[in-house]
Design a protein around this motif. Structure first.
Motif, short mmCIF file in Angstrom:
data_model
loop_
_atom_site.label_atom_id
_atom_site.label_comp_id
_atom_site.label_asym_id
_atom_site.label_seq_id
_atom_site.Cartn_x
_atom_site.Cartn_y
_atom_site.Cartn_z
N UNK A 1 0.84 -1.20 0.00
CA UNK A 1 0.00 0.00 0.00
C UNK A 1 0.87 1.25 0.00
N UNK A 2 1.95 1.20 0.77
CA UNK A 2 2.82 2.35 0.87
C UNK A 2 3.49 2.64 -0.48
N UNK B 1 1.10 4.33 -2.73
CA UNK B 1 1.00 5.75 -2.40
C UNK B 1 2.19 6.51 -2.97
N UNK B 2 3.38 5.91 -2.85
CA UNK B 2 4.58 6.55 -3.40
C UNK B 2 4.46 6.72 -4.91
N UNK C 1 1.82 15.84 -4.93
CA UNK C 1 0.57 15.07 -4.99
C UNK C 1 -0.58 15.90 -4.45
N UNK D 1 16.00 8.47 -5.63
CA UNK D 1 15.01 7.48 -5.24
C UNK D 1 15.32 6.12 -5.87
N UNK E 1 -3.67 7.59 -0.32
CA UNK E 1 -2.20 7.59 -0.40
C UNK E 1 -1.61 8.30 0.82
N UNK F 1 7.68 14.89 -3.46
CA UNK F 1 6.71 14.17 -4.30
C UNK F 1 5.32 14.25 -3.68
N UNK F 2 5.22 14.07 -2.35
CA UNK F 2 3.90 14.12 -1.72
C UNK F 2 3.32 15.52 -1.72
N UNK G 1 1.76 7.20 -6.67
CA UNK G 1 0.90 8.35 -6.95
C UNK G 1 1.65 9.65 -6.75
N UNK G 2 2.43 9.70 -5.65
CA UNK G 2 3.15 10.93 -5.35
C UNK G 2 4.20 11.23 -6.41
N UNK G 3 4.96 10.22 -6.82
CA UNK G 3 6.02 10.49 -7.79
C UNK G 3 5.46 10.80 -9.17
#
Lengths: 316, 276
Positions: A83-84, A87-88, B117, A180, B192, B113-114, A90-92
């Motif tokens: 899950x983490x 989430x990463x 987002x 990363x 997220x 990055x967050x 989506x963020x990247x």
């Protein structure tokens, strides 16, 4: 499922980042796609590229929608992610879209030297006649407008400074991606996920294209792990369409063979159109009586406008 | 400004300490400010509180036009004006205060990055809801946006802004989305964030960073603003750790500081904040 996408060039299976992302994702997941590489966006079912033709949902046009559809069809590259990690991802992806994508658009489509000498040249040679006269320009205007809206119109006075700032942020974004990725083969371990497809599709054109004005490109080339990342994906998943495409579009690469095929076609069209124009003018001149062939002094039969005016005056 | 001049100014900025009369400008709180602007403003206020830098909140009807980049909030420190969270963080860093120094490179990458987002999904969803959803536009946005101005200026300004925002939505591909899809995106974003936060107090270690300020600003505003329907705040309420996170920051940074009465007034009286 059929996918319509831009043809390849510069050593890549497709020159457009969106199409490249969909292609890469499909390769990662082994989705059975029939790929049509076209150079004419009007041939795609939705009028723009990429476009996925499916039985269930008709035609899908946006990259994210296509990838979501593939996921729903059980072709999911993110299945093994925690899950983490999801989430990463989506963020990247957001980081890429906000910081890197606008600068990529700027580098390819707005920067004067790059656009004229590289991008427009490729598209004008690839797109068939007569669309190649106005489509690249239209795409250029669309991208310029999009950038202006994203970056704000109030910053037009400080355009140069804004550009520097944006390029600086893009370089920072590349460095962050490199940090990363580290030493890993893909972003989340040993098997590729959707984030790898996105990153690859944005970085590969930048890496491979021969840009005359390549400050961002130089920065990318200095980040060795990102270059290796792109090359390994290319060699693993696209081993045969590195350059010339053995598929439907014969005008895919800017090789000389393509040009000479185009040339007689273009030349013939040009000569034909000139002849038709001349014939129309002469026919009209004779039919409406402006010019008539008389068995007399050679000056009267001349169809030149000055002579015609004099004749008309004399007739009146 | 050239890079040399910028470096020069940054040096000057670093040389002066933070003054007592620093001010943060935003639109009028009770009648004018909209959801997205309030979220951005609260994020900056939270960030400055976390850095322990005092700032007064000044409400002006034309704050948007005063701002150097056209976006609120902006702060005036000494004789310099900086707008938006990103540049403000850098400015504050030049003065020697930073919340993210303790992070290593990978964590900094994740933090950036967050933050993107949140900007990409939450802020855009807020803008969409405010300006592209017809009911909200009619009942809340138009009346509020032009409220300090007389007719017909209020209608003209509101339509102008709406047109601008809709063009931007079209450029980034959100114009074709329906409200359900936008709420789906908000849900994904919250999921997220919730997964990244997990059971920790803050996103990184035990100390808050600018990411915490940004997330707090947006989520708190969504939770406490009354709109035509509760769907947006319901999406956030589904994630209990996010709600607890907001409450924790509110208690820690806003209720403890009595002088910051404006922020706590917003947190204490959410219902009187917006007309329905």
């Amino acid at each position: 499922m059929e996918l319509f996408c831009w043809a390849g060039g510069w050593g890549l299976p497709s020159v457009d980042p969106d199409c490249l992302a969909v292609l890469t994702y499909a390769r990662f997941t082994g989705a059975p796609l029939k790929v049509h590489k076209v150079t004419n966006p009007w041939r795609s079912p939705s009028g723009c590229l990429p476009a996925l033709k499916t039985k269930e949902e008709g035609v899908l046009s946006q990259m994210h929608q296509i990838i979501t559809h593939l996921r729903k069809q059980q072709y999911n590259a993110d299945y093994d992610l925690s899950a983490r990690q999801g989430a990463d991802t989506l963020a990247f992806v957001s980081l890429l879209e906000e910081k890197l994508l606008p600068v990529l658009i700027h580098t390819f489509w707005v920067d004067a030297k790059n656009y004229v000498e590289h991008t427009r040249k490729w598209y004008a040679e690839a797109i068939p006649f007569p669309l190649n006269f106005f489509l690249p320009n239209r795409m250029h205007k669309q991208h310029l407008e999009r950038l202006q809206l994203i970056w704000g119109e109030s910053c037009l006075e400080d355009e140069e400074e804004l550009e520097k700032e944006m390029y600086r942020e893009a370089r920072e974004c590349l460095t962050l991606l490199s940090q990363r990725l580290g030493d890993q083969k893909f972003f989340f371990g040993d098997s590729p996920a959707s984030l790898d497809a996105f990153v690859f599709s944005h970085l590969a054109p930048l890496l491979k294209a021969k840009l005359p004005n390549g400050k961002l490109q130089q920065h990318l080339k200095s980040l060795q792990n990102l270059c290796d990342f792109c090359s390994s994906i290319l060699s693993l998943y696209f081993p045969w369409d590195g350059g010339d495409i053995p598929s439907s579009a014969p005008k895919a690469s800017a090789s000389e063979g393509t040009e000479s095929e185009e040339e007689p076609y273009k030349r013939r069209n040009q000569i034909l159109s000139v002849l038709v124009g001349l014939a129309a003018m002469i026919g009209y001149a004779f039919l409406s009586g402006i010019v008539s062939i008389q068995r007399g002094p050679p000056g009267a039969a001349s169809p030149r406008p000055i002579a015609m005016e004099e004749e008309e005056e004399e007739e009146e | 400004m050239s890079l040399v001049a910028e470096a020069f100014v940054t040096q000057i900025a670093a040389a002066e300490p933070w003054p007592e009369n620093a001010a943060l400008y935003q639109q009028l709180k009770e009648e004018q400010i909209l959801l997205s602007d309030n979220a951005s403003s609260l994020a900056v206020q939270a960030f400055l509180q976390m850095c322990n830098l005092p700032v007064q909140v000044v409400c002006r009807a034309n704050a948007e036009y005063m701002s150097p980049s056209g976006k609120v909030p902006f702060i005036r420190v000494g004789n310099q004006v900086v707008s938006e969270l990103g540049p403000i963080v850098q400015f504050v860093k030049a003065k020697g205060h930073s919340l993210s120094d303790g992070l290593d490179e990978v964590q900094k990458a994740e933090m950036k990055a967050y933050m993107e987002l949140v900007n990409n999904m939450l802020l855009t969803a807020e803008l969409y809801l405010q300006w592209c959803d017809d009911t909200t536009v009619e009942e809340i946005t138009h009346p509020r946006y032009g409220s300090p101005y007389p007719w017909p200026l209020n209608r003209i300004l509101a339509y102008q802004k709406q047109w601008e925002v809709r063009r931007k939505m079209k450029a980034i591909g959100w114009a074709g989305k329906s409200l359900e899809q936008v709420l789906e995106d908000v849900d994904q974003c919250c999921q997220a964030l919730s997964q990244r936060l997990g059971t920790q107090s803050y996103f990184f270690n035990k100390q808050p960073t600018e990411l915490d300020a940004l997330v707090f600003g947006h989520l708190f505003t969504i939770l406490t603003t009354q709109l035509t329907s509760d769907e947006l705040s319901e999406k956030v309420k589904n994630y209990s750790n996010l709600v607890a996170f907001c409450r924790r920051i509110e208690q820690h940074y806003f209720e403890d500081h009595d002088k910051d009465s404006s922020a706590s007034a917003a947190s204490r009286s959410p219902k009187s904040y917006l007309p329905s």
